[in-house]
Design a protein around this motif. Sequence first.
Motif, PDB file in Angstrom:
ATOM      1  N   LEU A  13       0.916  -1.072   0.029  1.00 15.24           N
ATOM      2  CA  LEU A  13      -0.095   0.109   0.264  1.00 15.24           C
ATOM      3  C   LEU A  13       0.774   1.156   0.111  1.00 15.24           C
ATOM      4  O   LEU A  13       1.586   1.555   1.098  1.00 15.24           O
ATOM      5  CB  LEU A  13      -0.990   0.050   1.031  1.00 15.24           C
ATOM      6  N   GLY A  14       0.864   2.099  -1.114  1.00  9.81           N
ATOM      7  CA  GLY A  14       1.723   3.008  -1.248  1.00  9.81           C
ATOM      8  C   GLY A  14       1.925   3.716  -2.564  1.00  9.81           C
ATOM      9  O   GLY A  14       1.480   3.380  -3.644  1.00  9.81           O
ATOM     10  N   ILE A  15       2.414   4.812  -2.788  1.00 10.60           N
ATOM     11  CA  ILE A  15       2.748   5.469  -4.079  1.00 10.60           C
ATOM     12  C   ILE A  15       1.334   6.313  -4.611  1.00 10.60           C
ATOM     13  O   ILE A  15       0.370   5.560  -4.753  1.00 10.60           O
ATOM     14  CB  ILE A  15       3.399   4.566  -5.145  1.00 10.60           C
ATOM     15  N   TRP A  16       1.476   7.133  -4.987  1.00 12.51           N
ATOM     16  CA  TRP A  16       0.510   7.938  -5.919  1.00 12.51           C
ATOM     17  C   TRP A  16       0.545   7.284  -7.247  1.00 12.51           C
ATOM     18  O   TRP A  16       1.894   7.515  -7.908  1.00 12.51           O
ATOM     19  CB  TRP A  16       0.669   9.302  -5.885  1.00 12.51           C
TER      20      TRP A  16
ATOM     21  N   THR B 121       2.155  -6.500  -6.121  1.00  5.09           N
ATOM     22  CA  THR B 121       1.096  -5.871  -6.351  1.00  5.09           C
ATOM     23  C   THR B 121       0.892  -4.579  -5.548  1.00  5.09           C
ATOM     24  O   THR B 121       1.109  -4.737  -4.465  1.00  5.09           O
ATOM     25  CB  THR B 121      -0.249  -6.774  -6.111  1.00  5.09           C
ATOM     26  N   ILE B 122       0.543  -3.418  -6.206  1.00  7.97           N
ATOM     27  CA  ILE B 122       0.405  -2.255  -5.464  1.00  7.97           C
ATOM     28  C   ILE B 122      -0.848  -1.582  -5.145  1.00  7.97           C
ATOM     29  O   ILE B 122      -1.612  -1.510  -6.533  1.00  7.97           O
ATOM     30  CB  ILE B 122       1.247  -1.227  -6.260  1.00  7.97           C
ATOM     31  N   MET B 123      -1.442  -1.505  -4.004  1.00  9.96           N
ATOM     32  CA  MET B 123      -2.745  -0.661  -3.855  1.00  9.96           C
ATOM     33  C   MET B 123      -2.199   0.756  -3.674  1.00  9.96           C
ATOM     34  O   MET B 123      -1.679   1.224  -2.783  1.00  9.96           O
ATOM     35  CB  MET B 123      -3.327  -1.232  -2.848  1.00  9.96           C
ATOM     36  N   SER B 124      -2.429   1.663  -4.900  1.00  9.96           N
ATOM     37  CA  SER B 124      -1.678   3.004  -4.631  1.00  9.96           C
ATOM     38  C   SER B 124      -2.624   3.837  -3.610  1.00  9.96           C
ATOM     39  O   SER B 124      -3.938   3.416  -3.695  1.00  9.96           O
ATOM     40  CB  SER B 124      -1.970   3.783  -6.124  1.00  9.96           C
ATOM     41  N   ALA B 125      -2.127   4.845  -3.326  1.00 11.44           N
ATOM     42  CA  ALA B 125      -2.878   5.834  -2.589  1.00 11.44           C
ATOM     43  C   ALA B 125      -4.044   6.404  -3.593  1.00 11.44           C
ATOM     44  O   ALA B 125      -5.239   6.899  -2.926  1.00 11.44           O
ATOM     45  CB  ALA B 125      -1.939   6.769  -2.020  1.00 11.44           C
ATOM     46  N   THR B 126      -3.851   6.535  -4.698  1.00 13.40           N
ATOM     47  CA  THR B 126      -4.679   7.144  -5.671  1.00 13.40           C
ATOM     48  C   THR B 126      -5.935   6.247  -5.614  1.00 13.40           C
ATOM     49  O   THR B 126      -6.865   6.981  -5.764  1.00 13.40           O
ATOM     50  CB  THR B 126      -4.019   7.015  -7.126  1.00 13.40           C
ATOM     51  N   THR B 127      -5.852   5.138  -5.480  1.00 11.69           N
ATOM     52  CA  THR B 127      -6.971   4.106  -5.703  1.00 11.69           C
ATOM     53  C   THR B 127      -7.595   4.037  -4.193  1.00 11.69           C
ATOM     54  O   THR B 127      -8.837   4.159  -4.095  1.00 11.69           O
ATOM     55  CB  THR B 127      -6.574   2.773  -6.342  1.00 11.69           C
TER      56      THR B 127
ATOM     57  N   ALA C 188      -6.930  -4.818 -11.041  1.00 17.37           N
ATOM     58  CA  ALA C 188      -5.436  -4.818 -11.044  1.00 17.37           C
ATOM     59  C   ALA C 188      -4.965  -5.008 -12.315  1.00 17.37           C
ATOM     60  O   ALA C 188      -5.352  -5.774 -13.032  1.00 17.37           O
ATOM     61  CB  ALA C 188      -4.972  -5.726 -10.148  1.00 17.37           C
ATOM     62  N   GLU C 189      -4.053  -4.165 -12.853  1.00 18.55           N
ATOM     63  CA  GLU C 189      -3.462  -3.882 -14.130  1.00 18.55           C
ATOM     64  C   GLU C 189      -2.134  -4.012 -13.919  1.00 18.55           C
ATOM     65  O   GLU C 189      -1.544  -3.511 -13.166  1.00 18.55           O
ATOM     66  CB  GLU C 189      -4.134  -2.690 -14.989  1.00 18.55           C
ATOM     67  N   GLU C 190      -1.681  -4.267 -15.257  1.00 14.28           N
ATOM     68  CA  GLU C 190      -0.233  -4.378 -15.292  1.00 14.28           C
ATOM     69  C   GLU C 190       0.421  -3.259 -15.693  1.00 14.28           C
ATOM     70  O   GLU C 190       0.027  -2.581 -16.802  1.00 14.28           O
ATOM     71  CB  GLU C 190       0.406  -5.535 -16.128  1.00 14.28           C
ATOM     72  N   PHE C 191       1.637  -2.771 -15.116  1.00 11.41           N
ATOM     73  CA  PHE C 191       2.165  -1.670 -15.811  1.00 11.41           C
ATOM     74  C   PHE C 191       3.687  -1.650 -15.700  1.00 11.41           C
ATOM     75  O   PHE C 191       4.370  -2.477 -14.820  1.00 11.41           O
ATOM     76  CB  PHE C 191       1.908  -0.180 -14.815  1.00 11.41           C
TER      77      PHE C 191
ATOM     78  N   ILE D 226      -0.928  -3.018 -10.574  1.00  9.42           N
ATOM     79  CA  ILE D 226      -1.306  -1.864  -9.861  1.00  9.42           C
ATOM     80  C   ILE D 226      -2.819  -1.942  -9.705  1.00  9.42           C
ATOM     81  O   ILE D 226      -3.427  -1.975 -10.912  1.00  9.42           O
ATOM     82  CB  ILE D 226      -0.916  -0.595 -10.180  1.00  9.42           C
ATOM     83  N   TYR D 227      -3.669  -1.629  -8.589  1.00  9.99           N
ATOM     84  CA  TYR D 227      -5.017  -1.390  -8.639  1.00  9.99           C
ATOM     85  C   TYR D 227      -5.423  -0.188  -9.104  1.00  9.99           C
ATOM     86  O   TYR D 227      -4.936   0.951  -8.706  1.00  9.99           O
ATOM     87  CB  TYR D 227      -5.433  -1.532  -7.090  1.00  9.99           C
ATOM     88  N   THR D 228      -6.451  -0.188 -10.083  1.00 12.20           N
ATOM     89  CA  THR D 228      -6.742   1.069 -10.693  1.00 12.20           C
ATOM     90  C   THR D 228      -8.192   1.260 -10.346  1.00 12.20           C
ATOM     91  O   THR D 228      -8.538   2.644 -10.503  1.00 12.20           O
ATOM     92  CB  THR D 228      -6.826   0.915 -12.321  1.00 12.20           C
TER      93      THR D 228
END
Length: 305
Positions: free
Chosen positions: A159-162, A196-202, A267-270, A283-285
Motif C-alpha cells: 500500500l503506497g505510491i501515488w 501488487t501495489i494498492m496505490s494511494a490514488t485508488t 489490478a492492471e499491469e504497468f 497496480i490496482y486502478t
Amino acid sequence: MNQLVVFLSIYFYINFNYQEINKIPLIIDADTANEVDDLFALVGAMSSEKLEIRGISSAQFHISPLASDSTVLESQEINERLVELANRKDIPLPIGSNFPLRSKSEAQRSPASDFIIQEAMAMKGNEKLNLVILGSCTNVASAILQEPRIIPKIKVHYLGIWHDPEKNTFDKKEFNSGNDTLAVNILLDTPNLDLTIMSATTSQHLVFEKEIVDQHLKGKSELGDYLVDRWESYHRWWTQEDPEKKRWIMWDVAIIEALIHPEWAKAEEFWTPEENTRRKVKIYTSIETELMEEDFWKRLNETIE
C-alpha cells in the motif's frame, strides 16, 4: 442412522479441511501507531475466515511530525493490544526495524525480517506466502536482502505510491513510500518479485463515516471502543479539513479487502518507473468501495457479537 452419521462426519471433515487448505497464508506488516486505518485493517483481517494470518509485524514511520524515537515500538504495543482484544493471541508479533534502510545493499535486520524469511522458506511446493505491507517497506525489503531465496516464495502486496494509470507516472513522495524510499525501490527493482501495489490514488476512495463507525462499534465491546477512541483521540496532522473528524480514509482496509475479495478490485499491469528495473508490476486502478465497506462491517459485527 449410522450411515448418515458417517456421511455427515466425512462431509464436514472434507469441507473443513478444504476451507483450511484454501485460506490465504499471509503476514501483515503495519505501522499501526501512525494512523487509524491500520487498526481497522488489522481487525478486519483477523475477522476474515479466508485469511490465515501467520504473523503481524510492526513497522517504523520516522518522517511523521508526531514521530518519537521509537515508532516501531509504538506500533508493536498497539499490535499486542489488538490481538489481545480480538482474542487472537495465537498470532505471532515479531517487532520490526526502528530505522529505514541505510543503503540498497544493507538490510535492517530485525525479528520481523527473520520471521518473514522463516515463514517464506517453510512454504511447500508452489505455494507462496503473501506479505501485506501497510506502511514502510523496510522489513520486507530487509528480508529480501538477507535471503534472496525467498523471492519465488512470496507475493508482496504494498500500500503506497501515488500512481496515474493514464500516464503511468509514479509519485514516491506518498507517506508510506517516503518512510523508506530505498526499500520501495528494492521491491520495484527485484526481478521476478511478485508485486501488487494498492496505490494511494485508488485506496483514497474507501472512506468511513464516524456516524456509521459509532453505530457499529461504540459501546458494543472493548475492542469496538478501542477503535472508536483511536479515531477520536488521534491528531490528524496532515489536514485542516474536517476538524471534527467525521470522515476517515481507510487506505489500509482497501488492500485487505482486495486480498479477501479480488473480484472487487481491478489490478492492471504497468511498467515500473524509468529509474527502476524495467519490468511489469500489478497496480490496482479501481475498487468497489461500497461492497468493501459492507463486507467489513458484516464480518466485524459477527466478531464483536
